[in-house]
Design a protein around this motif. Structure first.
Motif, PDB file in Angstrom:
ATOM      1  N   ARG A 101       5.111  -5.095  -8.099  1.00 19.01           N
ATOM      2  CA  ARG A 101       4.600  -6.200  -7.264  1.00 19.01           C
ATOM      3  C   ARG A 101       5.375  -6.422  -5.976  1.00 19.01           C
ATOM      4  NH1 ARG A 101       1.383 -10.937  -9.344  1.00 19.01           N
ATOM      5  NH2 ARG A 101       1.911 -11.541  -7.205  1.00 19.01           N
ATOM      6  N   ALA A 102       4.634  -6.829  -4.963  1.00 17.24           N
ATOM      7  CA  ALA A 102       5.225  -7.074  -3.643  1.00 17.24           C
ATOM      8  C   ALA A 102       6.135  -8.306  -3.666  1.00 17.24           C
ATOM      9  CB  ALA A 102       4.128  -7.276  -2.614  1.00 17.24           C
ATOM     10  N   HIS A 103       7.261  -8.187  -2.992  1.00 15.94           N
ATOM     11  CA  HIS A 103       8.243  -9.266  -2.911  1.00 15.94           C
ATOM     12  C   HIS A 103       9.174  -8.964  -1.743  1.00 15.94           C
ATOM     13  CE1 HIS A 103      10.198  -5.980  -4.999  1.00 15.94           C
ATOM     14  NE2 HIS A 103      11.356  -6.474  -4.581  1.00 15.94           N
ATOM     15  N   ARG A 104      10.044  -9.901  -1.451  1.00 11.64           N
ATOM     16  CA  ARG A 104      11.092  -9.636  -0.456  1.00 11.64           C
ATOM     17  C   ARG A 104      12.360 -10.402  -0.824  1.00 11.64           C
ATOM     18  NH1 ARG A 104       9.015 -12.779   5.047  1.00 11.64           N
ATOM     19  NH2 ARG A 104       8.679 -14.818   4.084  1.00 11.64           N
ATOM     20  N   HIS A 105      13.462  -9.928  -0.309  1.00 13.40           N
ATOM     21  CA  HIS A 105      14.760 -10.557  -0.603  1.00 13.40           C
ATOM     22  C   HIS A 105      15.716 -10.258   0.531  1.00 13.40           C
ATOM     23  CE1 HIS A 105      15.175  -6.456  -2.066  1.00 13.40           C
ATOM     24  NE2 HIS A 105      14.298  -6.707  -3.041  1.00 13.40           N
ATOM     25  N   THR A 106      16.755 -11.088   0.641  1.00 13.42           N
ATOM     26  CA  THR A 106      17.739 -10.849   1.704  1.00 13.42           C
ATOM     27  C   THR A 106      18.632  -9.633   1.427  1.00 13.42           C
ATOM     28  OG1 THR A 106      19.013 -12.649   0.719  1.00 13.42           O
ATOM     29  CG2 THR A 106      17.802 -13.132   2.759  1.00 13.42           C
ATOM     30  N   PRO A 107      18.919  -9.280   0.156  1.00 10.34           N
ATOM     31  CA  PRO A 107      19.628  -8.015  -0.012  1.00 10.34           C
ATOM     32  C   PRO A 107      18.803  -6.857   0.550  1.00 10.34           C
ATOM     33  CG  PRO A 107      19.804  -9.291  -2.016  1.00 10.34           C
ATOM     34  CD  PRO A 107      18.809 -10.005  -1.135  1.00 10.34           C
ATOM     35  N   THR A 108      19.497  -5.949   1.188  1.00 15.07           N
ATOM     36  CA  THR A 108      18.909  -4.754   1.779  1.00 15.07           C
ATOM     37  C   THR A 108      18.897  -3.652   0.735  1.00 15.07           C
ATOM     38  OG1 THR A 108      19.721  -5.370   3.939  1.00 15.07           O
ATOM     39  CG2 THR A 108      19.454  -3.033   3.544  1.00 15.07           C
ATOM     40  N   ASP A 124       6.525  -3.831   4.669  1.00 11.90           N
ATOM     41  CA  ASP A 124       5.829  -4.616   5.691  1.00 11.90           C
ATOM     42  C   ASP A 124       4.504  -3.968   6.118  1.00 11.90           C
ATOM     43  OD1 ASP A 124       7.446  -6.872   5.817  1.00 11.90           O
ATOM     44  OD2 ASP A 124       8.780  -6.014   7.346  1.00 11.90           O
ATOM     45  N   GLY A 125       3.705  -3.588   5.129  1.00 11.20           N
ATOM     46  CA  GLY A 125       2.354  -3.092   5.423  1.00 11.20           C
ATOM     47  C   GLY A 125       2.277  -1.625   5.802  1.00 11.20           C
ATOM     48  N   GLU A 126       3.366  -0.893   5.615  1.00 12.26           N
ATOM     49  CA  GLU A 126       3.356   0.544   5.900  1.00 12.26           C
ATOM     50  C   GLU A 126       3.776   1.322   4.669  1.00 12.26           C
ATOM     51  OE1 GLU A 126       5.990   1.714   9.112  1.00 12.26           O
ATOM     52  OE2 GLU A 126       6.289   3.698   8.214  1.00 12.26           O
ATOM     53  N   ARG A 127       2.909   2.227   4.202  1.00 16.49           N
ATOM     54  CA  ARG A 127       3.283   3.035   3.046  1.00 16.49           C
ATOM     55  C   ARG A 127       4.184   4.183   3.474  1.00 16.49           C
ATOM     56  NH1 ARG A 127      -2.116   3.396  -0.838  1.00 16.49           N
ATOM     57  NH2 ARG A 127      -2.035   1.175  -1.435  1.00 16.49           N
ATOM     58  N   VAL A 128       5.337   4.269   2.796  1.00  8.18           N
ATOM     59  CA  VAL A 128       6.295   5.327   3.069  1.00  8.18           C
ATOM     60  C   VAL A 128       6.261   6.242   1.846  1.00  8.18           C
ATOM     61  CG1 VAL A 128       8.680   5.843   3.689  1.00  8.18           C
ATOM     62  CG2 VAL A 128       7.690   3.629   4.323  1.00  8.18           C
ATOM     63  N   TYR A 129       5.832   7.483   2.022  1.00  8.65           N
ATOM     64  CA  TYR A 129       5.609   8.400   0.905  1.00  8.65           C
ATOM     65  C   TYR A 129       6.867   9.165   0.528  1.00  8.65           C
ATOM     66  CZ  TYR A 129       0.785   7.206   0.530  1.00  8.65           C
ATOM     67  OH  TYR A 129      -0.370   6.502   0.288  1.00  8.65           O
ATOM     68  N   MET A 130       7.038   9.362  -0.790  1.00 10.73           N
ATOM     69  CA  MET A 130       8.287   9.915  -1.352  1.00 10.73           C
ATOM     70  C   MET A 130       8.191  11.384  -1.724  1.00 10.73           C
ATOM     71  SD  MET A 130       8.850   6.977  -4.224  1.00 10.73           S
ATOM     72  CE  MET A 130       9.122   5.252  -3.810  1.00 10.73           C
ATOM     73  N   GLU A 131       9.235  12.111  -1.396  1.00 11.29           N
ATOM     74  CA  GLU A 131       9.447  13.478  -1.903  1.00 11.29           C
ATOM     75  C   GLU A 131      10.886  13.515  -2.414  1.00 11.29           C
ATOM     76  OE1 GLU A 131       7.364  16.178  -1.699  1.00 11.29           O
ATOM     77  OE2 GLU A 131       5.769  15.118  -0.591  1.00 11.29           O
ATOM     78  N   PRO A 132      11.198  14.386  -3.363  1.00  7.56           N
ATOM     79  CA  PRO A 132      12.577  14.454  -3.860  1.00  7.56           C
ATOM     80  C   PRO A 132      13.573  14.679  -2.724  1.00  7.56           C
ATOM     81  CG  PRO A 132      11.136  15.749  -5.261  1.00  7.56           C
ATOM     82  CD  PRO A 132      10.305  15.327  -4.085  1.00  7.56           C
ATOM     83  N   THR A 138      14.514  -0.244   2.818  1.00  7.91           N
ATOM     84  CA  THR A 138      13.837  -1.534   2.745  1.00  7.91           C
ATOM     85  C   THR A 138      14.784  -2.555   3.368  1.00  7.91           C
ATOM     86  OG1 THR A 138      12.971  -0.827   0.603  1.00  7.91           O
ATOM     87  CG2 THR A 138      12.582  -3.086   1.221  1.00  7.91           C
ATOM     88  N   PRO A 139      14.611  -2.837   4.668  1.00  6.67           N
ATOM     89  CA  PRO A 139      15.533  -3.768   5.325  1.00  6.67           C
ATOM     90  C   PRO A 139      15.467  -5.165   4.703  1.00  6.67           C
ATOM     91  CG  PRO A 139      14.228  -2.554   6.946  1.00  6.67           C
ATOM     92  CD  PRO A 139      13.621  -2.273   5.600  1.00  6.67           C
ATOM     93  N   SER A 140      16.518  -5.931   4.968  1.00  5.79           N
ATOM     94  CA  SER A 140      16.591  -7.309   4.488  1.00  5.79           C
ATOM     95  C   SER A 140      15.331  -8.073   4.865  1.00  5.79           C
ATOM     96  CB  SER A 140      17.823  -7.961   5.143  1.00  5.79           C
ATOM     97  OG  SER A 140      17.914  -9.312   4.767  1.00  5.79           O
ATOM     98  N   TRP A 141      14.782  -8.770   3.882  1.00  5.66           N
ATOM     99  CA  TRP A 141      13.653  -9.686   4.061  1.00  5.66           C
ATOM    100  C   TRP A 141      12.326  -8.990   4.395  1.00  5.66           C
ATOM    101  CZ3 TRP A 141      13.650 -13.677   1.411  1.00  5.66           C
ATOM    102  CH2 TRP A 141      12.848 -14.784   1.686  1.00  5.66           C
ATOM    103  N   ALA A 142      12.263  -7.668   4.287  1.00  4.83           N
ATOM    104  CA  ALA A 142      10.986  -6.960   4.484  1.00  4.83           C
ATOM    105  C   ALA A 142      10.191  -7.025   3.176  1.00  4.83           C
ATOM    106  CB  ALA A 142      11.244  -5.507   4.872  1.00  4.83           C
ATOM    107  N   TRP A 143       8.891  -7.324   3.280  1.00  2.44           N
ATOM    108  CA  TRP A 143       8.030  -7.290   2.088  1.00  2.44           C
ATOM    109  C   TRP A 143       7.964  -5.862   1.586  1.00  2.44           C
ATOM    110  CZ3 TRP A 143       6.826 -11.664  -0.129  1.00  2.44           C
ATOM    111  CH2 TRP A 143       6.599 -12.810   0.634  1.00  2.44           C
ATOM    112  N   HIS A 144       8.015  -5.685   0.270  1.00  3.94           N
ATOM    113  CA  HIS A 144       7.838  -4.333  -0.256  1.00  3.94           C
ATOM    114  C   HIS A 144       7.215  -4.327  -1.636  1.00  3.94           C
ATOM    115  CE1 HIS A 144      11.919  -5.688  -1.261  1.00  3.94           C
ATOM    116  NE2 HIS A 144      11.902  -4.884  -2.296  1.00  3.94           N
ATOM    117  N   ASP A 145       6.375  -3.299  -1.851  1.00  3.13           N
ATOM    118  CA  ASP A 145       5.839  -3.006  -3.183  1.00  3.13           C
ATOM    119  C   ASP A 145       5.867  -1.493  -3.344  1.00  3.13           C
ATOM    120  OD1 ASP A 145       3.227  -3.931  -1.307  1.00  3.13           O
ATOM    121  OD2 ASP A 145       2.943  -2.001  -2.313  1.00  3.13           O
ATOM    122  N   HIS A 146       5.865  -1.066  -4.598  1.00  4.54           N
ATOM    123  CA  HIS A 146       5.887   0.375  -4.864  1.00  4.54           C
ATOM    124  C   HIS A 146       4.614   0.739  -5.619  1.00  4.54           C
ATOM    125  CE1 HIS A 146      10.147  -0.250  -4.073  1.00  4.54           C
ATOM    126  NE2 HIS A 146      10.299  -0.949  -5.176  1.00  4.54           N
ATOM    127  N   GLY A 147       4.070   1.934  -5.340  1.00  2.00           N
ATOM    128  CA  GLY A 147       2.864   2.371  -6.059  1.00  2.00           C
ATOM    129  C   GLY A 147       2.931   3.850  -6.360  1.00  2.00           C
TER     130      GLY A 147
END
Ligand code: GTQ
Ligand code: FE2
Length: 360
Positions: A101-108, A124-132, A138-147
């Motif tokens: 679920r999407a959330h944000r926090h001051t820890p970076t 913050d509304g941009e999907r960043v895709y993962m490779e090994p 995830t900067p401080s206070w940026a909204w983030h969710d993982h999928g």
């Protein structure tokens, strides 16, 4: 000076003083230590243990409101949410079809991808895709969710400055009202805008404290390491590269630096110590790190803690393959506050005597 037994007058005075929340400096002198004496201790979590725990967490714990992230507690820190005095490292699992679920926090936060490809963190509304081997911020206070819309689990290491933010009484947390933040940017937009070596977009005027580039791909990281495989590098750290903020050249985050370092086959660095703590993740290879005389023999997937001011030296024990360590470090904080100090071990050719070995 060892003090004599207190007289009744002295004892009475101390009792009333303490009751009034007052203590004498003469009672506290032992805390003004000659050098740092961290409560955090050197420690290692072996990949075999981490993998088993991760697998089991996927069977036992649903992803729910919180993330399925195994937080690595330092055995010296008495159950505090901390891997070092300033940072927490964790291993997170996201199974096929899951959304954290999407959330944000001051820890970076940073993520270093351990296993699986094609899942994303939306920042913050941009999907960043993962490779090994990718590093995602995830900067401080940026909204983030993982999928994870793939058919395989993804596993990554989280690094956050939680204990530092707690010590500064600056923790804020918010849950987003729906599971995912609506997309407002193309996928990997920050890479298209900021991911060009030595070329900054002139029309972008903001200079965020944290790097505006959210993805540092393994492909570029590995290319850079390889291009440097024949340089001398650093006597204490080998071919150590710091990931940088593309606009300022500074550390990725105001509180945490990220490093990638390569030890060539047979390379053994010299010992030094410095203020600031680190958590290492072994990306590839096999070697050992001697920390205050204790040998930590490591292999791919192991996670190792280095406390402040501990003597340490690294070695690649393979005569064939390179070893690569990723790390998070709190050095930017020490630097900013004028508290960074470093000292090389002079005696014994710069190498420690090994007096014990870490056994998991
Ligand atoms: O994935 O957003 O390990 O918020 C700890 C706190 C991961 C996350 C952690 C978090 C996250
Ligand atoms: Fe988070």
């Amino acid at each position: 000076m060892t003090r004599q037994a207190l007289t009744t007058v002295e004892a009475d005075f101390h009792e009333r003083m303490h009751a009034a929340q007052i203590h004498g400096l003469w009672e506290l002198a032992s805390q003004m230590t000659r050098h740092p004496e961290p409560k955090a201790i050197a420690h290692m979590w072996k990949s075999s243990l981490l993998e088993a725990m991760v697998r089991e967490s996927g069977e036992v714990v649903p992803v729910g409101e919180e993330r399925r992230a195994l937080q690595l507690f330092n055995p010296g820190l008495e159950g505090r949410w901390a891997t070092t005095n300033t940072m927490i490292a964790a291993v997170q699992l996201l199974l096929p079809g899951e959304v954290a679920r999407a959330h944000r926090h001051t820890p970076t936060a940073i993520r270093f991808i351990m296993e699986g490809a094609g899942a994303y963190t939306a920042v913050d509304g941009e999907r960043v895709y993962m490779e090994p081997g990718d590093l995602i911020l995830t900067p401080s206070w940026a909204w983030h969710d993982h999928g994870n819309e793939t058919d395989k689990p993804v596993v990554w290491m989280d690094g956050l400055d939680v204990p530092l933010v707690q010590a500064l009484n600056a923790m804020f947390f918010q849950m987003y009202d729906v599971p995912q933040v609506p997309l407002s940017k193309p996928k990997n937009a920050s890479v298209h805008l900021h991911g060009h070596v030595s070329l900054n977009p002139t029309w972008v005027k903001e200079r965020p404290r944290s790097s505006p580039l959210l993805l540092y791909s393994w492909e570029t990281t590995w290319q850079s390491l390889n291009a440097l495989r024949d340089v001398d590098g650093d006597a204490h750290d080998g071919v150590a590269l710091e990931y940088t903020h593309p606009q300022t050249g500074c550390s990725l985050l105001p509180t945490m630096a990220c490093w990638i370092q390569m030890l060539r086959p047979g390379e053994r660095t010299k010992a030094h110590r410095h203020t600031g703590s680190a958590v290492y993740y072994v990306v590839r290879g096999a070697g050992e790190t001697i920390i205050d005389g204790r040998r930590f023999a490591w292999g791919r997937g192991d996670i190792i803690v280095l406390p402040s001011w501990a003597l340490h030296e690294h070695a690649n024990v393979s005569s064939r393959d390179a070893a690569v360590l990723f790390s998070i470090q709190d050095r930017p904080v020490l630097d900013a506050l004028g508290l960074y100090r470093e000292e090389a071990l002079g005696e014994n050719g710069g190498h420690q005597k090994v007096i014990s070995s870490f056994a998991a």
